[in-house]
Design an enzyme around this catalytic site. Structure first.
Site, PDB file in Angstrom:
ATOM      1  N   SER A 150     -33.495  23.273   6.982  1.00 55.52           N
ATOM      2  CA  SER A 150     -33.550  23.463   8.437  1.00 55.52           C
ATOM      3  C   SER A 150     -34.466  22.423   9.045  1.00 55.52           C
ATOM      4  O   SER A 150     -35.501  22.070   8.455  1.00 55.52           O
ATOM      5  CB  SER A 150     -34.080  24.858   8.774  1.00 55.52           C
ATOM      6  OG  SER A 150     -34.340  24.976  10.167  1.00 55.52           O
ATOM      7  N   TYR A 163     -39.322  32.449   7.748  1.00 55.61           N
ATOM      8  CA  TYR A 163     -38.037  31.804   7.444  1.00 55.61           C
ATOM      9  C   TYR A 163     -38.238  30.317   7.152  1.00 55.61           C
ATOM     10  O   TYR A 163     -37.709  29.783   6.172  1.00 55.61           O
ATOM     11  CB  TYR A 163     -37.082  31.983   8.627  1.00 55.61           C
ATOM     12  CG  TYR A 163     -35.900  31.036   8.617  1.00 55.61           C
ATOM     13  CD1 TYR A 163     -34.782  31.302   7.840  1.00 55.61           C
ATOM     14  CD2 TYR A 163     -35.906  29.859   9.374  1.00 55.61           C
ATOM     15  CE1 TYR A 163     -33.703  30.429   7.824  1.00 55.61           C
ATOM     16  CE2 TYR A 163     -34.838  28.996   9.366  1.00 55.61           C
ATOM     17  CZ  TYR A 163     -33.734  29.279   8.589  1.00 55.61           C
ATOM     18  OH  TYR A 163     -32.677  28.408   8.557  1.00 55.61           O
TER      19      TYR A 163
END
Length: 258
Positions: A150, A163
């Protein structure tokens, strides 16, 4: 099929391959000739839909079920893969592994519980670690491992801190394995999406959030899952044989000015 068939004769496994970015990756690899194992954890209907879409496009695919984030998940996945692959007209083994499955945890630091933390790490970090470990005897020399990271690992974004930590750990795993598996001709890379339009992102229904996420990109729009799938297909191909250990930004230039 597309004009190119750069994955012809290859077998691929895409975890979380039935929805969102994983679905786009599964469809792209299949369009370019790969036999694709579409992994799913809970939604059989979505997996079957993706397989049917691939077959309608002239490709080949089959579903594989395994719940991730639970004890023995990697072994369960590989056993299911082996059984399903045996029913296909294809040799044993694997050429392309895409670790895409993951969950988000939209919760600020002070509100993350130990149970939250353990679950997001179990699915996003522990599962791919042991999927790779248990799968190396199946992955052929010259194979490809692609980990979906990400762009959040490169900017401060407190609302999803736990996360983002899972993806940062996956980035290091990518770097380390690239060196370890290089002698076998196996490349290991991370592809990092940014704000992407998927059916499983409910925050995009909020106009202000949608506008803010779109404006974060240099192109002024949200990413499409196909934007990510195209990059993954390249990294998984022989064209990328000299690219390994890399973190590849596929965010549309999100936060370039930050």
């Amino acid at each position: 099929m597309t004009a190119t068939a750069r994955h012809a004769g290859k077998t691929a496994l895409v975890t979380g391959g039935s929805r969102g970015i994983g679905r786009a990756i599964s469809r792209r690899l299949a369009r370019e000739g790969a036999l694709v194992a579409v992994h799913y954890g809970h939604d059989l209907t979505a997996a079957e839909r993706t397989v049917k879409e691939i077959e309608a496009d002239g490709g080949r695919a089959f579903p594989v079920h395994a719940e991730l984030g639970v004890p023995g998940d990697a072994d369960t996945l590989w056993s299911a893969f082996d059984r399903a692959l045996a029913q296909q007209d294809a040799p044993e083994g694997l050429d392309i592994l895409v670790n895409n499955a993951g969950i988000t945890l939209p919760r600020p630091f002070a509100q993350v519980t130990e149970a939250d933390y353990d679950r997001v790490f179990a699915i996003n970090t522990k599962a791919p670690f042991f999927i790779i470990q248990r799968g190396l005897d199946r992955l052929r020399d010259g194979g490809r491992i692609v980990n979906i990271s990400s762009v959040a690992t490169r900017v401060a974004f407190p609302p999803i801190v736990s996360y983002t930590m899972t993806k940062a750990a996956l980035d290091y795993l990518t770097l380390s394995l690239a060196q370890e598996l290089g002698p076998r001709g196996i490349t290991v890379n991370a592809v990092a999406p940014g704000y992407t339009e998927t059916e499983i992102n409910p925050t995009l229904a909020v106009p202000e959030i949608r506008r803010r996420y779109s404006e974060a990109s240099a192109f002024g729009r949200l990413g499409d899952p196909a934007d990510i799938a195209d990059v993954v297909s390249f990294v998984a191909s022989d064209d990328a044989r000299w690219v390994t250990g890399q973190w590849i930004d596929a965010s549309g230039g999100a936060h370039l000015g930050v």
